[in-house]
Motif scaffolding. Sequence first.
Motif, mmCIF file in Angstrom:
data_model
loop_
_atom_site.group_PDB
_atom_site.id
_atom_site.type_symbol
_atom_site.label_atom_id
_atom_site.label_comp_id
_atom_site.label_asym_id
_atom_site.label_seq_id
_atom_site.Cartn_x
_atom_site.Cartn_y
_atom_site.Cartn_z
ATOM 1 N N UNK A 184 11.625 16.006 2.184
ATOM 2 C CA UNK A 184 10.475 15.490 2.932
ATOM 3 C C UNK A 184 10.440 13.972 2.803
ATOM 4 N N UNK A 185 9.918 13.318 3.866
ATOM 5 C CA UNK A 185 9.679 11.880 3.806
ATOM 6 C C UNK A 185 8.370 11.619 3.069
ATOM 7 N N UNK A 186 8.182 10.373 2.693
ATOM 8 C CA UNK A 186 6.930 9.958 2.053
ATOM 9 C C UNK A 186 6.203 8.979 2.975
ATOM 10 N N UNK A 187 4.890 9.088 3.019
ATOM 11 C CA UNK A 187 4.095 8.158 3.813
ATOM 12 C C UNK A 187 3.814 8.658 5.215
ATOM 13 N N UNK A 188 3.200 7.791 6.014
ATOM 14 C CA UNK A 188 2.758 8.166 7.361
ATOM 15 C C UNK A 188 3.668 7.637 8.461
#
Length: 575
Positions: A255-259
């Motif tokens: 998963x990526x982090x942040x928006x």
Amino acid sequence: MTEYGRGQGPEPWHPDDPLYGDGGWGGQQAAQQAQQSYGGQQQHYPQQPQQQYGDWDTGEQHGYGDQPYPQYDQYGQQYAPQQHQQPQHPQHQAPQQHQQQYDQNGWPTGSYPQDPYAGGPQDPYAQQPASYCGEQSDHYSTAEAYPPPEPPGRRRPEPEREPEPQTDWDPGPDQGEHAFFAGGDDEDGREGEPDDRRGRGERRGGGDRRGGGREKKRRSGLACLVVVAVLGGGLAGVSYFGYQFYQDRFGSAPDFAGSGNGEQVTVTIPKGSGGYAIGQVLKKMGVVKSVDAFVAAQAANPDGKNIQDGVYTLQKEMSAASAVELMLSPESRDNLIIAEGKRNAAVYELIDARLEVKKGTTAKVAETKWKTLGLPDWAVNHPDVKDPLEGFLFPSSYAVAKGQKPEDVLKQMVARATEKYESLDFETKAKSLGLEGPWELVTVASLVQAEGKTHDDFRKMSEVIYNRLKPTNTETNQKLQFDSSFNYLKGQSEIDISESEINSNTDPYNTYTNKGLPPGPIGNPGDDAVKAALDPTSDGWIYFVATDGMDKTEFARNIEEHQKLVDKFNASRKN
């Protein structure tokens, strides 16, 4: 019947007896059994003709002493040749047979007479120890019992012993060290082979092997390094794939982090897409890192299942949770939204703008190709209808983007409306409500949508329509008298319409001058208006007035109540 001492017993043993064996063992065992069977008493054996064997070359027969061997015919029956038959004497004992002596209690005295069958000094078998602790010679060790061995010249040479099969394993001097690690020679393909396999003391070709021991140790280091490298690489591969298997089964999804990274991307979610299908689209567009991460985030969000099809404006490299949250927000929706009650003319203009095509393009397609856009059979061939697609561009959110064809967009909307009406069983429900068919039911729903100010008004408005359509209606004489239908005819949305204008227009859509329903729907009813048309109230409502002129609608059951509501409306207008 032959008599054996005090009882009857077996016949004498002969060479075909299976107990007849080397070393007198069979004879000894049989003799002991025979003695035990007859209580240790002296046994009498009759003389029987025996076949004699002398010299192997002459075929001369001797047998036991002067007695010939017994002979058998082809059926296994014993018979005696005529030339050797002797008279049988039942009471006559064999003169050569000597019996052991027993005391008065039946125990053997330990004295045994000489064995009459003992061989002479020239018999090679006569040197074997006699039975019964050496005091009695073995009967079966005589020359008569066994034929003499063949002369050395006639003996077959013993087959040569096959060499032991060679193996790849060499125990070596270090208790099992393999030749590969010992650095054995390869000069003849038998490196590291022990001397006893090659023949003790063998020295082939006169070669000097004094230095072989030192040479074996030279390549062991490199070989070990190669093996260690191979094993190390294998362990690393197993560890990597094992980690990947664990991550796939038990670890957290990538998963990526942040928006997001700030780069916007337009994503189109097809109709009917579930969480996994949505995740695939987002991963393909670079929004999320993995499908599993999005599915997990959608399941963790209480409203995750409310994500609909359509066009979304998102960012690349968003965490799955951020993507789910943004897709649930109206800010991300980039769909073409068709509001409830919107007329087709307005919808055509919205489609043109979204597709960035010339104004009027979609309306032209609707006018010329309406029969090919998927309308149900009950929605065609109605007279005086201004737009056959009216009421079938169902209010909803649609994924419409530049590059699409107007025809394809219209097909989406018609399909959505048809699916809604069929799911509510319009054909059956229309008849139960006193209507001619589902086409009229769609028309009623469009009138409910146009006249009702709020959703709370829809069911009451639906009852007003059905009550005014009744033949027993003496209040309005089956005329609806709706401004909304006249405004549709004029393509306007006016509140103040003069009576002279309304009363002078005889168009079928003018419900002031025509009884019953207009030729067709006057707009696209939403879900609540459709359901209200199927389920009207039963309170006797027949009149209504928008007392504030905008948002508030009040209902009346007779003309007197209606007049009071009109006065209230006029009072609000003066203020």
